[in-house]
Design a protein around this motif. Structure first.
Motif, PDB file in Angstrom:
ATOM      1  N   VAL A  13      22.006  22.304  34.801  1.00 19.22           N
ATOM      2  CA  VAL A  13      20.804  21.477  34.623  1.00 19.22           C
ATOM      3  C   VAL A  13      21.168  20.078  34.139  1.00 19.22           C
ATOM      4  CG1 VAL A  13      19.334  23.493  34.244  1.00 19.22           C
ATOM      5  CG2 VAL A  13      20.339  22.317  32.265  1.00 19.22           C
ATOM      6  N   THR A  14      22.273  19.959  33.391  1.00 19.66           N
ATOM      7  CA  THR A  14      22.678  18.627  32.927  1.00 19.66           C
ATOM      8  C   THR A  14      23.138  17.759  34.095  1.00 19.66           C
ATOM      9  OG1 THR A  14      23.335  19.540  30.780  1.00 19.66           O
ATOM     10  CG2 THR A  14      24.191  17.367  31.359  1.00 19.66           C
ATOM     11  N   LYS A  15      23.896  18.362  35.003  1.00 22.36           N
ATOM     12  CA  LYS A  15      24.291  17.608  36.195  1.00 22.36           C
ATOM     13  C   LYS A  15      23.071  17.155  36.985  1.00 22.36           C
ATOM     14  CE  LYS A  15      28.900  19.584  37.018  1.00 22.36           C
ATOM     15  NZ  LYS A  15      29.723  20.398  37.968  1.00 22.36           N
ATOM     16  N   GLU A  16      22.073  18.035  37.072  1.00 22.41           N
ATOM     17  CA  GLU A  16      20.896  17.686  37.860  1.00 22.41           C
ATOM     18  C   GLU A  16      20.051  16.611  37.176  1.00 22.41           C
ATOM     19  OE1 GLU A  16      17.430  19.902  40.503  1.00 22.41           O
ATOM     20  OE2 GLU A  16      18.862  21.094  39.338  1.00 22.41           O
ATOM     21  N   ILE A  17      19.946  16.665  35.853  1.00 22.14           N
ATOM     22  CA  ILE A  17      19.152  15.649  35.160  1.00 22.14           C
ATOM     23  C   ILE A  17      19.799  14.274  35.301  1.00 22.14           C
ATOM     24  CG2 ILE A  17      20.165  15.661  32.840  1.00 22.14           C
ATOM     25  CD1 ILE A  17      16.398  15.908  33.526  1.00 22.14           C
ATOM     26  N   PHE A  18      21.146  14.255  35.381  1.00 21.67           N
ATOM     27  CA  PHE A  18      21.815  12.976  35.616  1.00 21.67           C
ATOM     28  C   PHE A  18      21.456  12.428  37.001  1.00 21.67           C
ATOM     29  CE2 PHE A  18      25.536  13.973  32.515  1.00 21.67           C
ATOM     30  CZ  PHE A  18      24.780  13.485  31.459  1.00 21.67           C
ATOM     31  N   GLU A  19      21.401  13.319  37.986  1.00 24.85           N
ATOM     32  CA  GLU A  19      21.042  12.877  39.338  1.00 24.85           C
ATOM     33  C   GLU A  19      19.629  12.311  39.383  1.00 24.85           C
ATOM     34  OE1 GLU A  19      21.592  15.994  42.136  1.00 24.85           O
ATOM     35  OE2 GLU A  19      23.715  16.278  41.696  1.00 24.85           O
ATOM     36  N   LEU A  20      18.744  12.863  38.562  1.00 23.55           N
ATOM     37  CA  LEU A  20      17.360  12.385  38.538  1.00 23.55           C
ATOM     38  C   LEU A  20      17.210  11.069  37.793  1.00 23.55           C
ATOM     39  CD1 LEU A  20      15.569  15.779  37.791  1.00 23.55           C
ATOM     40  CD2 LEU A  20      15.484  14.499  39.931  1.00 23.55           C
ATOM     41  N   ASN A  21      18.193  10.761  36.936  1.00 25.05           N
ATOM     42  CA  ASN A  21      18.184   9.496  36.181  1.00 25.05           C
ATOM     43  C   ASN A  21      16.893   9.333  35.363  1.00 25.05           C
ATOM     44  OD1 ASN A  21      19.328   7.055  35.349  1.00 25.05           O
ATOM     45  ND2 ASN A  21      18.287   5.895  36.966  1.00 25.05           N
ATOM     46  N   LEU A  22      16.570  10.368  34.595  1.00 25.80           N
ATOM     47  CA  LEU A  22      15.327  10.371  33.833  1.00 25.80           C
ATOM     48  C   LEU A  22      15.517  10.052  32.353  1.00 25.80           C
ATOM     49  CD1 LEU A  22      13.460  13.558  35.170  1.00 25.80           C
ATOM     50  CD2 LEU A  22      13.061  11.174  35.791  1.00 25.80           C
ATOM     51  N   LEU A  23      16.733  10.145  31.832  1.00 32.41           N
ATOM     52  CA  LEU A  23      16.932  10.107  30.391  1.00 32.41           C
ATOM     53  C   LEU A  23      16.912   8.679  29.844  1.00 32.41           C
ATOM     54  CD1 LEU A  23      19.788  12.762  30.039  1.00 32.41           C
ATOM     55  CD2 LEU A  23      17.301  13.101  29.960  1.00 32.41           C
ATOM     56  N   ASN A  24      16.107   8.482  28.787  1.00 32.17           N
ATOM     57  CA  ASN A  24      16.128   7.204  28.079  1.00 32.17           C
ATOM     58  C   ASN A  24      17.136   7.290  26.934  1.00 32.17           C
ATOM     59  OD1 ASN A  24      14.879   8.622  25.943  1.00 32.17           O
ATOM     60  ND2 ASN A  24      12.821   8.073  26.687  1.00 32.17           N
ATOM     61  N   ASN A  25      17.238   6.242  26.123  1.00 34.92           N
ATOM     62  CA  ASN A  25      18.246   6.209  25.064  1.00 34.92           C
ATOM     63  C   ASN A  25      18.052   7.326  24.052  1.00 34.92           C
ATOM     64  OD1 ASN A  25      19.556   4.000  26.172  1.00 34.92           O
ATOM     65  ND2 ASN A  25      18.381   2.501  24.976  1.00 34.92           N
ATOM     66  N   SER A  26      16.800   7.594  23.714  1.00 32.99           N
ATOM     67  CA  SER A  26      16.521   8.670  22.761  1.00 32.99           C
ATOM     68  C   SER A  26      16.931  10.026  23.335  1.00 32.99           C
ATOM     69  CB  SER A  26      15.029   8.673  22.412  1.00 32.99           C
ATOM     70  OG  SER A  26      14.713   9.759  21.563  1.00 32.99           O
ATOM     71  N   ARG A  66      38.689  25.830  30.566  1.00 30.59           N
ATOM     72  CA  ARG A  66      37.899  25.411  31.744  1.00 30.59           C
ATOM     73  C   ARG A  66      36.543  24.845  31.310  1.00 30.59           C
ATOM     74  NH1 ARG A  66      33.897  27.796  34.260  1.00 30.59           N
ATOM     75  NH2 ARG A  66      34.309  29.818  33.280  1.00 30.59           N
ATOM     76  N   GLN A  67      35.880  25.534  30.406  1.00 26.95           N
ATOM     77  CA  GLN A  67      34.582  25.063  29.935  1.00 26.95           C
ATOM     78  C   GLN A  67      34.723  23.720  29.207  1.00 26.95           C
ATOM     79  OE1 GLN A  67      35.832  28.049  29.685  1.00 26.95           O
ATOM     80  NE2 GLN A  67      34.305  29.656  30.092  1.00 26.95           N
ATOM     81  N   SER A  68      35.817  23.562  28.490  1.00 28.96           N
ATOM     82  CA  SER A  68      36.063  22.288  27.791  1.00 28.96           C
ATOM     83  C   SER A  68      36.200  21.145  28.787  1.00 28.96           C
ATOM     84  CB  SER A  68      37.313  22.389  26.922  1.00 28.96           C
ATOM     85  OG  SER A  68      37.133  23.328  25.881  1.00 28.96           O
ATOM     86  N   ARG A  69      36.924  21.392  29.887  1.00 33.74           N
ATOM     87  CA  ARG A  69      37.084  20.348  30.911  1.00 33.74           C
ATOM     88  C   ARG A  69      35.752  20.020  31.578  1.00 33.74           C
ATOM     89  NH1 ARG A  69      41.787  23.448  31.824  1.00 33.74           N
ATOM     90  NH2 ARG A  69      40.790  24.530  33.578  1.00 33.74           N
ATOM     91  N   GLU A  70      34.947  21.036  31.806  1.00 32.28           N
ATOM     92  CA  GLU A  70      33.613  20.811  32.397  1.00 32.28           C
ATOM     93  C   GLU A  70      32.735  19.998  31.447  1.00 32.28           C
ATOM     94  OE1 GLU A  70      33.315  24.924  35.075  1.00 32.28           O
ATOM     95  OE2 GLU A  70      32.456  24.846  33.042  1.00 32.28           O
ATOM     96  N   LEU A  71      32.825  20.318  30.155  1.00 30.98           N
ATOM     97  CA  LEU A  71      32.064  19.565  29.159  1.00 30.98           C
ATOM     98  C   LEU A  71      32.500  18.108  29.132  1.00 30.98           C
ATOM     99  CD1 LEU A  71      30.183  19.238  26.751  1.00 30.98           C
ATOM    100  CD2 LEU A  71      31.996  20.149  25.277  1.00 30.98           C
ATOM    101  N   ILE A  72      33.804  17.876  29.153  1.00 27.83           N
ATOM    102  CA  ILE A  72      34.313  16.501  29.148  1.00 27.83           C
ATOM    103  C   ILE A  72      33.782  15.728  30.353  1.00 27.83           C
ATOM    104  CG2 ILE A  72      36.414  15.131  29.468  1.00 27.83           C
ATOM    105  CD1 ILE A  72      37.857  17.269  27.728  1.00 27.83           C
ATOM    106  N   GLU A  73      33.732  16.376  31.505  1.00 24.00           N
ATOM    107  CA  GLU A  73      33.261  15.708  32.725  1.00 24.00           C
ATOM    108  C   GLU A  73      31.836  15.192  32.576  1.00 24.00           C
ATOM    109  OE1 GLU A  73      32.363  16.756  37.428  1.00 24.00           O
ATOM    110  OE2 GLU A  73      33.512  18.163  36.185  1.00 24.00           O
TER     111      GLU A  73
END
Length: 396
Positions: A331-344, A367-374
Protein backbone atom coordinates in the motif's frame (compact mmCIF):
# COMPACT_ATOMS: atom_id res chain seq x y z
CA UNK A 1 -11.32 9.10 10.13
CA UNK A 2 -13.17 8.49 6.92
CA UNK A 3 -15.10 11.38 5.40
CA UNK A 4 -18.88 11.09 5.69
CA UNK A 5 -19.50 13.46 2.82
CA UNK A 6 -21.52 11.21 0.56
CA UNK A 7 -21.26 11.75 -3.18
CA UNK A 8 -24.95 11.46 -3.94
CA UNK A 9 -26.19 11.58 -7.51
CA UNK A 10 -29.34 10.47 -9.30
CA UNK A 11 -28.89 7.18 -11.18
CA UNK A 12 -30.06 7.19 -14.82
CA UNK A 13 -33.48 5.59 -15.10
CA UNK A 14 -32.53 3.08 -17.72
CA UNK A 15 -29.80 1.44 -15.68
CA UNK A 16 -32.04 -1.19 -14.03
CA UNK A 17 -32.18 -4.44 -15.92
CA UNK A 18 -32.79 -8.16 -15.75
CA UNK A 19 -30.12 -10.21 -13.98
CA UNK A 20 -27.14 -11.82 -15.68
CA UNK A 21 -24.80 -14.42 -14.23
CA UNK A 22 -21.54 -13.26 -15.79
CA UNK A 23 -18.76 -14.61 -13.67
CA UNK A 24 -18.78 -18.40 -13.52
CA UNK A 25 -16.47 -20.83 -11.65
CA UNK A 26 -13.17 -21.76 -13.22
CA UNK A 27 -13.46 -24.61 -15.68
CA UNK A 28 -11.12 -27.08 -17.31
CA UNK A 29 -10.01 -26.85 -20.91
CA UNK A 30 -12.52 -29.57 -21.78
CA UNK A 31 -15.31 -27.39 -20.37
CA UNK A 32 -14.16 -24.18 -22.02
CA UNK A 33 -16.84 -24.27 -24.70
CA UNK A 34 -19.63 -24.08 -22.14
CA UNK A 35 -18.47 -20.83 -20.60
CA UNK A 36 -19.11 -17.97 -23.06
CA UNK A 37 -19.53 -15.40 -20.28
CA UNK A 38 -16.07 -16.01 -18.86
CA UNK A 39 -14.56 -16.10 -22.36
CA UNK A 40 -16.23 -12.79 -23.19
CA UNK A 41 -14.74 -11.15 -20.10
CA UNK A 42 -11.28 -12.38 -21.17
CA UNK A 43 -11.82 -11.27 -24.77
CA UNK A 44 -12.71 -7.67 -23.88
CA UNK A 45 -9.87 -7.32 -21.34
CA UNK A 46 -7.79 -5.50 -23.97
CA UNK A 47 -10.74 -3.18 -24.77
CA UNK A 48 -11.47 -4.98 -28.05
CA UNK A 49 -13.65 -7.89 -29.12
CA UNK A 50 -11.71 -10.43 -31.14
CA UNK A 51 -13.42 -13.76 -30.49
CA UNK A 52 -17.04 -12.64 -30.24
CA UNK A 53 -19.29 -10.74 -32.60
CA UNK A 54 -21.17 -7.75 -31.25
CA UNK A 55 -24.49 -9.60 -31.29
CA UNK A 56 -22.98 -12.57 -29.44
CA UNK A 57 -21.58 -10.23 -26.79
CA UNK A 58 -24.92 -8.41 -26.54
CA UNK A 59 -26.83 -11.62 -25.85
CA UNK A 60 -24.25 -12.86 -23.33
CA UNK A 61 -24.36 -9.55 -21.47
CA UNK A 62 -28.14 -9.74 -21.63
CA UNK A 63 -28.13 -13.05 -19.78
CA UNK A 64 -27.72 -15.78 -22.41
CA UNK A 65 -24.63 -17.13 -20.70
CA UNK A 66 -24.92 -20.80 -21.70
CA UNK A 67 -24.15 -22.17 -25.17
CA UNK A 68 -27.64 -23.58 -25.79
CA UNK A 69 -29.48 -20.43 -24.79
CA UNK A 70 -26.98 -18.27 -26.66
CA UNK A 71 -27.48 -20.25 -29.84
CA UNK A 72 -31.25 -20.03 -29.49
CA UNK A 73 -31.12 -16.24 -29.33
CA UNK A 74 -28.62 -16.04 -32.17
CA UNK A 75 -31.03 -18.10 -34.27
CA UNK A 76 -33.74 -15.55 -33.48
CA UNK A 77 -31.46 -12.73 -34.57
CA UNK A 78 -30.40 -14.45 -37.80
CA UNK A 79 -34.03 -15.10 -38.66
CA UNK A 80 -34.77 -11.43 -38.10
CA UNK A 81 -31.91 -10.45 -40.42
CA UNK A 82 -33.15 -12.85 -43.11
CA UNK A 83 -36.61 -11.30 -42.90
CA UNK A 84 -35.22 -7.80 -43.29
CA UNK A 85 -32.92 -8.73 -46.17
CA UNK A 86 -35.94 -10.03 -48.06
CA UNK A 87 -37.30 -6.48 -48.11
CA UNK A 88 -34.91 -5.81 -51.04
CA UNK A 89 -33.92 -2.32 -49.94
CA UNK A 90 -33.13 0.39 -52.46
CA UNK A 91 -29.32 0.65 -52.41
CA UNK A 92 -29.56 4.27 -53.56
CA UNK A 93 -31.79 5.36 -50.68
CA UNK A 94 -30.18 4.17 -47.47
CA UNK A 95 -32.11 6.59 -45.29
CA UNK A 96 -35.47 5.30 -46.48
CA UNK A 97 -34.22 1.73 -46.05
CA UNK A 98 -33.07 2.40 -42.48
CA UNK A 99 -36.41 4.05 -41.74
CA UNK A 100 -38.18 0.93 -43.00
CA UNK A 101 -36.10 -1.21 -40.63
CA UNK A 102 -36.88 1.15 -37.77
CA UNK A 103 -40.61 0.95 -38.45
CA UNK A 104 -40.52 -2.83 -38.78
CA UNK A 105 -38.74 -3.28 -35.45
CA UNK A 106 -41.21 -1.02 -33.69
CA UNK A 107 -44.11 -2.78 -35.31
CA UNK A 108 -42.97 -6.28 -34.38
CA UNK A 109 -40.46 -6.41 -31.50
CA UNK A 110 -40.06 -3.01 -29.86
CA UNK A 111 -43.68 -2.91 -28.80
CA UNK A 112 -43.69 -1.42 -25.29
CA UNK A 113 -41.25 0.96 -23.67
CA UNK A 114 -40.25 -0.03 -20.12
CA UNK A 115 -37.42 1.58 -18.16
CA UNK A 116 -36.27 -1.71 -16.65
CA UNK A 117 -36.28 -3.62 -19.98
CA UNK A 118 -32.70 -2.94 -20.93
CA UNK A 119 -31.58 -6.27 -22.43
CA UNK A 120 -32.15 -8.02 -25.72
CA UNK A 121 -33.79 -10.86 -23.78
CA UNK A 122 -36.49 -8.41 -22.77
CA UNK A 123 -37.04 -7.67 -26.44
CA UNK A 124 -37.15 -11.31 -27.58
CA UNK A 125 -39.22 -12.68 -24.70
CA UNK A 126 -41.46 -9.75 -23.79
CA UNK A 127 -41.26 -7.28 -26.68
CA UNK A 128 -40.34 -4.69 -24.09
CA UNK A 129 -37.37 -2.34 -24.37
CA UNK A 130 -35.76 0.86 -23.19
CA UNK A 131 -33.25 3.18 -24.85
CA UNK A 132 -30.35 0.77 -24.29
CA UNK A 133 -32.08 -2.31 -25.68
CA UNK A 134 -33.72 -0.42 -28.54
CA UNK A 135 -30.50 1.32 -29.59
CA UNK A 136 -28.43 -1.88 -29.41
CA UNK A 137 -30.89 -3.88 -31.50
CA UNK A 138 -31.37 -1.16 -34.12
CA UNK A 139 -27.64 -0.40 -34.35
CA UNK A 140 -26.54 -4.01 -34.72
CA UNK A 141 -29.25 -4.88 -37.22
CA UNK A 142 -28.38 -1.86 -39.37
CA UNK A 143 -24.66 -2.66 -39.12
CA UNK A 144 -25.28 -6.21 -40.30
CA UNK A 145 -27.36 -4.85 -43.17
CA UNK A 146 -24.36 -2.80 -44.28
CA UNK A 147 -25.00 0.63 -42.77
CA UNK A 148 -22.45 2.03 -40.34
CA UNK A 149 -23.94 2.95 -36.98
CA UNK A 150 -22.78 4.69 -33.84
CA UNK A 151 -24.54 5.92 -30.73
CA UNK A 152 -24.57 9.06 -28.64
CA UNK A 153 -24.46 8.59 -24.87
CA UNK A 154 -25.53 11.37 -22.52
CA UNK A 155 -25.84 11.42 -18.72
CA UNK A 156 -29.41 10.09 -18.97
CA UNK A 157 -29.99 8.69 -22.43
CA UNK A 158 -28.62 7.11 -25.61
CA UNK A 159 -29.67 7.16 -29.26
CA UNK A 160 -28.47 6.14 -32.73
CA UNK A 161 -26.30 8.09 -35.18
CA UNK A 162 -25.72 7.23 -38.82
CA UNK A 163 -22.29 8.80 -39.45
CA UNK A 164 -22.19 8.02 -43.19
CA UNK A 165 -25.67 9.32 -43.98
CA UNK A 166 -26.38 12.99 -44.43
CA UNK A 167 -25.21 15.27 -41.62
CA UNK A 168 -26.57 14.52 -38.16
CA UNK A 169 -29.17 11.87 -38.98
CA UNK A 170 -30.11 10.70 -35.49
CA UNK A 171 -32.66 8.18 -34.31
CA UNK A 172 -34.52 8.17 -31.00
CA UNK A 173 -35.25 4.50 -30.41
CA UNK A 174 -37.79 4.83 -27.60
CA UNK A 175 -40.44 6.48 -29.77
CA UNK A 176 -42.21 5.25 -32.89
CA UNK A 177 -41.75 8.72 -34.38
CA UNK A 178 -38.09 8.90 -33.44
CA UNK A 179 -36.47 8.36 -36.83
CA UNK A 180 -34.53 11.49 -37.87
CA UNK A 181 -35.30 13.40 -34.69
CA UNK A 182 -33.66 16.60 -35.93
CA UNK A 183 -36.66 17.24 -38.15
CA UNK A 184 -38.47 18.54 -35.09
CA UNK A 185 -35.86 19.53 -32.55
CA UNK A 186 -38.27 21.52 -30.38
CA UNK A 187 -40.62 18.58 -30.00
CA UNK A 188 -37.75 16.22 -29.30
CA UNK A 189 -36.31 18.52 -26.63
CA UNK A 190 -39.62 18.38 -24.82
CA UNK A 191 -39.71 14.61 -25.25
CA UNK A 192 -36.42 14.38 -23.37
CA UNK A 193 -38.01 15.96 -20.29
CA UNK A 194 -39.27 12.55 -19.16
CA UNK A 195 -35.69 11.52 -18.41
CA UNK A 196 -35.11 14.42 -15.99
CA UNK A 197 -36.51 15.16 -12.54
CA UNK A 198 -38.96 18.04 -12.76
CA UNK A 199 -36.82 20.46 -10.75
CA UNK A 200 -33.67 19.74 -12.76
CA UNK A 201 -35.55 20.15 -16.06
CA UNK A 202 -36.92 23.48 -14.87
CA UNK A 203 -33.44 24.71 -13.92
CA UNK A 204 -32.01 23.77 -17.30
CA UNK A 205 -34.88 25.28 -19.26
CA UNK A 206 -37.51 23.41 -21.21
CA UNK A 207 -36.17 24.46 -24.61
CA UNK A 208 -32.53 23.78 -23.72
CA UNK A 209 -32.75 20.13 -22.75
CA UNK A 210 -31.40 18.81 -26.06
CA UNK A 211 -28.46 21.23 -26.06
CA UNK A 212 -27.71 20.40 -22.43
CA UNK A 213 -27.83 16.65 -23.13
CA UNK A 214 -25.43 16.88 -26.03
CA UNK A 215 -23.02 19.17 -24.21
CA UNK A 216 -22.61 16.48 -21.56
CA UNK A 217 -22.52 13.46 -23.89
CA UNK A 218 -20.24 11.88 -26.45
CA UNK A 219 -20.35 9.67 -29.53
CA UNK A 220 -19.61 6.01 -28.86
CA UNK A 221 -19.13 2.99 -31.08
CA UNK A 222 -21.17 -0.18 -30.81
CA UNK A 223 -18.66 -1.94 -28.57
CA UNK A 224 -18.88 0.95 -26.12
CA UNK A 225 -22.64 0.81 -26.40
CA UNK A 226 -22.60 -2.79 -25.14
CA UNK A 227 -20.81 -1.64 -22.02
CA UNK A 228 -24.08 -0.13 -20.82
CA UNK A 229 -25.43 -3.65 -20.33
CA UNK A 230 -22.58 -4.48 -17.94
CA UNK A 231 -23.11 -1.20 -16.10
CA UNK A 232 -26.76 -2.13 -15.69
CA UNK A 233 -25.76 -5.43 -14.14
CA UNK A 234 -23.54 -3.53 -11.73
CA UNK A 235 -26.45 -1.31 -10.77
CA UNK A 236 -28.68 -4.33 -10.22
CA UNK A 237 -26.05 -5.95 -7.97
CA UNK A 238 -25.64 -2.74 -5.96
CA UNK A 239 -29.38 -2.63 -5.37
CA UNK A 240 -28.96 -6.07 -3.76
CA UNK A 241 -26.02 -4.75 -1.68
CA UNK A 242 -23.70 -7.15 -3.50
CA UNK A 243 -20.79 -4.73 -3.66
CA UNK A 244 -18.23 -7.25 -4.90
CA UNK A 245 -20.34 -8.30 -7.86
CA UNK A 246 -21.26 -4.70 -8.64
CA UNK A 247 -17.61 -3.72 -8.64
CA UNK A 248 -16.63 -6.66 -10.86
CA UNK A 249 -19.28 -5.67 -13.38
CA UNK A 250 -18.10 -2.06 -13.34
CA UNK A 251 -14.57 -3.24 -14.15
CA UNK A 252 -16.01 -5.31 -17.00
CA UNK A 253 -18.12 -2.40 -18.22
CA UNK A 254 -15.06 -0.12 -18.23
CA UNK A 255 -13.35 -2.52 -20.63
CA UNK A 256 -16.22 -2.02 -23.06
CA UNK A 257 -16.75 1.68 -22.41
CA UNK A 258 -13.90 3.52 -20.70
CA UNK A 259 -15.71 6.86 -20.48
CA UNK A 260 -19.40 6.14 -19.96
CA UNK A 261 -21.10 9.49 -19.47
CA UNK A 262 -24.30 7.92 -18.18
CA UNK A 263 -22.53 6.02 -15.41
CA UNK A 264 -20.08 8.50 -13.88
CA UNK A 265 -22.39 9.27 -10.98
CA UNK A 266 -23.20 5.62 -10.44
CA UNK A 267 -19.51 4.70 -10.38
CA UNK A 268 -18.71 7.39 -7.84
CA UNK A 269 -21.49 6.25 -5.55
CA UNK A 270 -20.35 2.64 -5.81
CA UNK A 271 -16.75 3.52 -4.94
CA UNK A 272 -17.94 5.57 -1.97
CA UNK A 273 -20.55 3.12 -0.66
CA UNK A 274 -18.37 0.03 -0.84
CA UNK A 275 -15.23 1.77 0.39
CA UNK A 276 -17.18 3.16 3.34
CA UNK A 277 -18.62 -0.27 4.16
CA UNK A 278 -15.20 -1.94 4.07
CA UNK A 279 -13.76 0.82 6.25
CA UNK A 280 -16.55 0.47 8.82
CA UNK A 281 -15.84 -3.28 8.97
CA UNK A 282 -12.12 -2.48 9.61
CA UNK A 283 -11.21 -4.16 6.32
CA UNK A 284 -8.78 -1.33 5.75
CA UNK A 285 -6.57 -2.84 3.02
CA UNK A 286 -9.63 -3.58 0.89
CA UNK A 287 -11.08 -0.13 1.56
CA UNK A 288 -7.76 1.37 0.51
CA UNK A 289 -7.80 -0.52 -2.79
CA UNK A 290 -11.32 0.70 -3.59
CA UNK A 291 -10.55 4.31 -2.76
CA UNK A 292 -7.20 4.10 -4.57
CA UNK A 293 -9.02 2.90 -7.69
CA UNK A 294 -11.47 5.77 -7.23
CA UNK A 295 -8.58 8.26 -7.06
CA UNK A 296 -7.00 6.81 -10.20
CA UNK A 297 -10.28 7.20 -12.07
CA UNK A 298 -11.46 10.48 -10.53
CA UNK A 299 -8.33 12.35 -9.39
CA UNK A 300 -10.22 15.62 -8.85
CA UNK A 301 -12.62 14.19 -6.26
CA UNK A 302 -11.22 15.43 -2.94
CA UNK A 303 -13.41 13.09 -0.87
CA UNK A 304 -11.85 10.07 -2.55
CA UNK A 305 -8.35 11.37 -1.82
CA UNK A 306 -9.16 11.98 1.85
CA UNK A 307 -10.81 8.61 2.29
CA UNK A 308 -7.93 6.90 0.50
CA UNK A 309 -5.42 8.41 2.95
CA UNK A 310 -7.59 7.48 5.92
CA UNK A 311 -7.76 3.88 4.72
CA UNK A 312 -4.01 3.92 4.03
CA UNK A 313 -2.94 4.94 7.52
CA UNK A 314 -5.41 2.60 9.17
CA UNK A 315 -4.03 -0.18 6.98
CA UNK A 316 -0.50 0.60 8.18
CA UNK A 317 -1.58 0.53 11.81
CA UNK A 318 -3.42 -2.74 11.35
CA UNK A 319 -0.55 -4.29 9.38
CA UNK A 320 1.96 -3.33 12.08
CA UNK A 321 -0.22 -4.94 14.75
CA UNK A 322 -0.33 -8.13 12.69
CA UNK A 323 3.35 -7.86 11.72
CA UNK A 324 2.15 -7.92 8.11
CA UNK A 325 5.01 -6.21 6.29
CA UNK A 326 3.97 -7.26 2.73
CA UNK A 327 0.68 -5.37 3.05
CA UNK A 328 2.45 -2.31 4.42
CA UNK A 329 4.96 -2.42 1.56
CA UNK A 330 2.28 -2.85 -1.09
CA UNK A 331 0.00 0.00 0.00
CA UNK A 332 2.94 2.35 0.59
CA UNK A 333 4.20 1.83 -2.94
CA UNK A 334 0.71 2.51 -4.25
CA UNK A 335 0.19 5.67 -2.19
CA UNK A 336 3.44 7.01 -3.64
CA UNK A 337 2.10 6.38 -7.15
CA UNK A 338 -1.04 8.33 -6.27
CA UNK A 339 1.04 11.26 -4.99
CA UNK A 340 -1.49 12.10 -2.29
CA UNK A 341 0.69 12.69 0.78
CA UNK A 342 1.25 16.20 2.13
CA UNK A 343 4.06 17.15 4.53
CA UNK A 344 2.08 16.16 7.60
CA UNK A 345 1.24 12.79 6.04
CA UNK A 346 4.85 12.18 5.14
CA UNK A 347 5.96 12.93 8.70
CA UNK A 348 3.43 10.47 10.02
CA UNK A 349 4.54 7.82 7.54
CA UNK A 350 8.19 8.38 8.49
CA UNK A 351 7.43 7.51 12.11
CA UNK A 352 5.73 4.30 11.01
CA UNK A 353 8.67 3.32 8.81
CA UNK A 354 11.08 4.06 11.65
CA UNK A 355 9.06 1.68 13.82
CA UNK A 356 9.47 -1.04 11.20
CA UNK A 357 13.20 -0.26 10.97
CA UNK A 358 13.63 -0.90 14.70
CA UNK A 359 11.70 -4.16 14.33
CA UNK A 360 13.77 -5.40 11.39
CA UNK A 361 17.02 -4.44 13.12
CA UNK A 362 16.05 -6.49 16.16
CA UNK A 363 14.93 -9.51 14.11
CA UNK A 364 17.75 -9.27 11.56
CA UNK A 365 15.40 -9.62 8.57
CA UNK A 366 17.63 -8.59 5.65
CA UNK A 367 15.22 -8.77 2.71
CA UNK A 368 12.55 -6.81 4.56
CA UNK A 369 15.17 -4.27 5.63
CA UNK A 370 16.20 -3.71 1.99
CA UNK A 371 12.55 -3.31 0.98
CA UNK A 372 12.06 -0.78 3.78
CA UNK A 373 15.12 1.18 2.68
CA UNK A 374 13.77 1.31 -0.88
CA UNK A 375 10.47 2.94 0.07
CA UNK A 376 12.06 5.10 2.79
CA UNK A 377 14.33 6.59 0.14
CA UNK A 378 11.27 7.49 -1.90
CA UNK A 379 9.91 9.31 1.12
CA UNK A 380 13.10 11.21 2.03
CA UNK A 381 16.47 10.06 0.64
CA UNK A 382 18.37 12.52 2.84
CA UNK A 383 16.82 11.41 6.14
CA UNK A 384 19.58 10.99 8.75
CA UNK A 385 17.74 8.11 10.40
CA UNK A 386 17.56 6.36 7.05
CA UNK A 387 21.33 6.68 6.63
CA UNK A 388 21.87 5.23 10.11
CA UNK A 389 19.60 2.31 9.31
CA UNK A 390 21.38 1.62 6.01
CA UNK A 391 24.72 1.51 7.79
CA UNK A 392 23.36 -0.80 10.48
CA UNK A 393 21.99 -3.18 7.81
CA UNK A 394 25.31 -3.25 5.97
CA UNK A 395 27.21 -4.16 9.12
CA UNK A 396 25.10 -7.25 9.74
Amino acid sequence: MISNTKISFPVPKYLIFLGLILFLPAVSVAQEKIDPAEKLAADISDFNLDDFSLIEAAFILSGASQPDSLQRYLNWYNKLLTTLKNFHFDPFDQEASAAKVFNYLHGTWLKKYKEEATTLLNVVNEKRFNCVAGTILFNLVCKDLGWQTEAFETPTHTYTIFPTFRKQLMVENTSTIGFDIMKNLHQYSRYLLQFYPEKQAFNIGLDKIYSYENSKGRRINNTELLGLLAYNRAYFALQDKNYRKAYDFVLLAQNFNRDSRSNIRFEKNLYFEWGKKLFSETRYPEAFEIFADAVYRYPDEENFAQNCKAAFFNTLIQARQKKDWPTCLRVTKEIFELNLLNNSDRTRLRKMLLNWANHFYMTGEQRQSRELIEIWQQLDPGDAKLQEFKQAVRKR
